[in-house]
Design an enzyme around this catalytic site. Sequence first.
Site, PDB file in Angstrom:
ATOM      1  CD  GLU A 191      -9.119  -3.744   0.179  1.00 37.13           C
ATOM      2  OE1 GLU A 191     -10.038  -4.004   0.860  1.00 37.13           O
ATOM      3  OE2 GLU A 191      -8.289  -5.025  -0.465  1.00 37.13           O
ATOM      4  CG  ASP A 210      -2.069  -1.906   1.385  1.00 31.34           C
ATOM      5  OD1 ASP A 210      -2.330  -1.551   0.071  1.00 31.34           O
ATOM      6  OD2 ASP A 210      -1.872  -2.262   1.978  1.00 31.34           O
TER       7      ASP A 210
END
Length: 329
Positions: free
Chosen positions: A208, A41
Amino acid sequence: MKRLRLAAILAAALLAFLPSTAQAADYPDPLPLTGQQIIHDPTVHRLDNGLYVAYSTGGVIGARLSKDLRHWDDAGNAFDQPPSWWYEYNSTGDPWAPDLSYRDGRYWLYYAVSSWGTNHSAIGVATSPTGMPGTWTDHGKVFTSETTDAWNAIDPAVIPANGRLWMAFGSYWTGIRMVELDATTGKAIPGATVHHLATRPDAPYAVEGAYVVKHGQYYYLFASYDACCAGVNSTYKIRVGRSTSVTGPYTDSTGTPLLNGGGDLFLASHGRYIGPGGESVFRDQGEDWIAYHYYDGDDNGTPKLGMNPLGWTRDGWPTLEQPSPTARP
């Protein structure tokens, strides 16, 4: 006749296979990197001191630094210790999916704290004068969710729009949402409307890791679809839609709303680069880049940093570009 029919069947099967193979081969590989490449991420930014920093999930918001965008060194963590309130959301004080930006003379670092499989979650914010690891001051909660909510307050991504400040967020639990922030505090405006940007038609609504970027007259919503965090078995992929309004509605190039399961496929697994996602966009020296993680099929599915220049078609859709073979200054 049987042989002719068999040959026709084999030819049709080959033709059916070729487009998907060609499409996979069309994805350019990420920028070749050296040093500390393990990441999840990522959010990347070029700081005022000329260094590039990448913050990520892992540690107390793990940090890496680079002089040239190609060689990365481990730089510890954003924080020396987890702020005490993080332990309300998991027993280890583990933060996820940071988002780094700069405005009003300060760097702003948004992040999430939660536990796997629950939407008892919170997004927090910290500020720093330099953006360097170890210089951050935490300011607590920005926005939260509970098990009674239809959304999950993780994976923040902040974008200014028309003199106001907005934050996209969300993971599963009906997908991607957005709220307005107070530009002074950086926190959600009390009672702010929770806008709905993207979802899937069926549970578990596997969308997401959203990121919103402005280009021309449009806002572009990138999001990670399907499953992460399973090494070579990860099925992550990045899809994109656009809107003339930051709060949507977002549609793909066929006009299908992202609220109805739409989204153009932007990047998927190819070769050793498995399950790309957790993306963010940054601008460097007049050029747009997209950063993401992938699971390295040649290294037992280790999550690594991927980066490519972000191009734009004549009709305004983003494209993944081949990195230049020359080193950056």
